[in-house]
Write an enzyme that holds these catalytic residues in place. Structure first.
Site, PDB file in Angstrom:
ATOM      1  N   HIS A  93       0.838  -1.203   0.000  1.00 22.52           N
ATOM      2  CA  HIS A  93       0.000   0.000   0.000  1.00 22.52           C
ATOM      3  C   HIS A  93       0.876   1.258   0.000  1.00 22.52           C
ATOM      4  O   HIS A  93       0.621   2.210  -0.752  1.00 22.52           O
ATOM      5  CB  HIS A  93      -0.914   0.001   1.228  1.00 22.52           C
ATOM      6  N   HIS A 117      -0.529  -2.820   8.680  1.00 20.31           N
ATOM      7  CA  HIS A 117       0.899  -3.099   8.505  1.00 20.31           C
ATOM      8  C   HIS A 117       1.636  -2.647   9.753  1.00 20.31           C
ATOM      9  O   HIS A 117       1.182  -1.761  10.499  1.00 20.31           O
ATOM     10  CB  HIS A 117       1.464  -2.357   7.283  1.00 20.31           C
ATOM     11  N   ASP A 136       7.255  -1.844   8.224  1.00 20.11           N
ATOM     12  CA  ASP A 136       6.894  -2.111   6.829  1.00 20.11           C
ATOM     13  C   ASP A 136       6.771  -0.817   6.041  1.00 20.11           C
ATOM     14  O   ASP A 136       7.220  -0.722   4.891  1.00 20.11           O
ATOM     15  CB  ASP A 136       5.571  -2.880   6.762  1.00 20.11           C
TER      16      ASP A 136
END
EC number: 2.7.8.27
Length: 469
Positions: A336, A379, A383
């Site tokens: 993302h 997340h 990350d």
């Protein structure tokens, strides 16, 4: 000013001196000014001060001085022997002589002939001219690294021509016109498809292996409570940012180049993400997130691949989970964040500079999406950080090489050690300068008119009827 140097024979062991107009005490030089407008320099064991002779006035005969200069030059040319070769050169009106004699003499030393007297070969005759500044030798006291007359570069090897690429220069060749090269764009697009498919297949394999343990400790998870709807907001912002980028590429004048770079950079990032996901599977960041059931003992390679290909049609988003395939374990690093950061980078790079509001808005959308991604426990924080650094390093390194051929072709370019650099040289081989930020309509007005132009009806015999009957 003409300067001539006489070469001594081997018996006297005299060495021709390098021409130098500036006289210094280090070289122990006496200067005598003759009436015939010729300066005679004699090497002696010590420095003597001799008053200058009569100087010609401004109304003197200039032709007489020119004749004496020519006679002095002819005299030296006739006196060279087999032990030394005198080479006469002339640069900007200054004549110089060089010898191939191999003996050297230190500054301040004086050599004599066998009888202990000075030879006539020790005399250097130079013609006086108007005042002119010439760089001295290394023994000159005025030579230093900060001196005005010091050479900028040492004369140690052959010079090489260097071409400076100026951004404002007009195209010097047809190669500077940014060819479309749709074949290269197609290759980059296929690379992106392969990388995306590899991502989903890797995720399908990790789904069978990620540890079923509580989430790893994260400082954001500990300080801020979970926001369940944050992941859906992040994905909506991500889709809006990426669609805006596609619209920008569509109306960009060099859309083929921008699209090719987007696909190639995306393939690099997704390829590296496959490796990081595979080597270190981590537990779910959100314990309440529901994942698809595992195959368990019935898992086969074909089932894992088919599940990964099927999940690819959902683009890995929770918004499109109608196929009921939700895979878990794709954490390091965040996909993302990858889409959000790359979209903001491309919008800022290829949109006009005066659209600073658009630039700030794109980064605001990126920041909000990343923040809510972490707050929703979609997340881990690590990350997002790793994804940001991976995207920005690859993007900036690629565009630096693509925009400056002098860096791309340099043998000292350390970025050429990147594994993707050979592909960059092939993709950007016909790009000689930065891509301008210009836009146009992908379909011209004439093409639209031709598409909607009324087709004339034809008769029974196939001939076209006249427009007006």
């Amino acid at each position: 000013m003409s300067v001539t140097v006489e070469v001594a024979d081997e018996e006297t062991h005299d060495v021709p001196l390098v021409e130098q107009v500036r006289t210094t005490p280090d070289q122990n030089v006496d200067v005598k000014v003759q009436e015939n407008n010729v300066v005679t320099t004699k090497i002696g064991p010590k420095l003597e001060t001799i008053p200058a002779a009569k100087m010609q006035d401004d109304n003197g005969d200039e032709e007489k001085a020119e004749n004496s200069e020519g006679a002095a030059a002819e005299k030296v040319e006739k006196q060279h022997d087999d032990d030394g070769v005198v080479v006469h050169e002339e640069t900007d009106g200054v004549a110089s002589s060089r010898s191939s004699h191999h003996d050297k003499q230190k500054p301040g030393e004086t050599k004599k002939s066998g009888d202990g007297k000075m030879d006539d070969d020790d005399i250097i005759t130079t013609a006086r001219s108007s005042s002119r500044r010439i760089c001295g030798s290394a023994a000159s006291s005025s030579d230093s690294e900060t001196a005005d007359d010091a050479p900028l570069l040492p004369d140690e090897g052959p010079s090489h021509a260097v071409r400076l690429e100026m951004p404002g220069d007009k195209p010097a060749s047809p190669h500077d016109r940014f060819p479309k090269t749709p074949l290269k764009t197609l290759v980059a697009f296929l690379m992106l498809v392969v990388a995306a498919a590899g991502n989903t297949i890797t995720l399908s394999w990790i789904h069978e292996r990620y540890p079923l343990t509580p989430p790893l400790p994260d400082i954001v998870f500990e300080l801020i409570p979970k926001i369940p709807w944050g992941l859906r907001l992040c994905e909506n912002l991500m889709i809006g940012s990426f669609v805006s980028l596609l619209v920008l590429i569509l109306f960009h004048r060099h859309r083929w180049i921008v699209l090719r770079r987007l696909c190639f950079i995306g393939s690099i990032l997704y390829g590296m993400r496959c490796i990081t996901m595979m080597v270190t599977p981590v537990p779910k960041a959100d314990e309440d997130f529901e994942c698809s059931p595992r195959f368990g003992e019935n898992a086969t390679f074909s089932l894992i691949v088919m599940r990964g290909v099927w999940s690819m049609f959902g683009l890995g988003l929770n918004l499109f989970d109608n196929q009921k395939v939700v895979l878990c374990g794709d954490y390091i690093y965040s996909g993302h964040t990858l889409v959000l950061v790359v979209s903001a980078l491309f919008i800022g790079e290829y949109s006009p500079r005066r659209f600073y509001i658009l630039h700030w808005l794109s980064w605001l959308v990126c920041s909000v999406g990343v923040i809510f991604l972490v707050l929703s426990h979609g997340h881990y924080t690590i990350d997002v950080i790793l994804s940001y650094f991976a995207c920005t390093r690859v993007f900036w390194a690629y565009h630096t090489q693509a925009a400056h051929p002098s860096i791309r072709l340099s043998v000292q370019n350390h970025q050429a050690k990147e594994f993707w650099f050979p592909l960059l040289r092939w993709f950007e081989g016909d790009i000689r300068r930065p891509v301008p930020r210009r836009f146009d309509c992908p379909i011209s007005y004439s093409q639209v008119c031709n598409a909607f132009r009324r087709v004339r009806p034809r008769g029974r015999n196939g001939a076209a009827r006249p427009a007006f009957e």
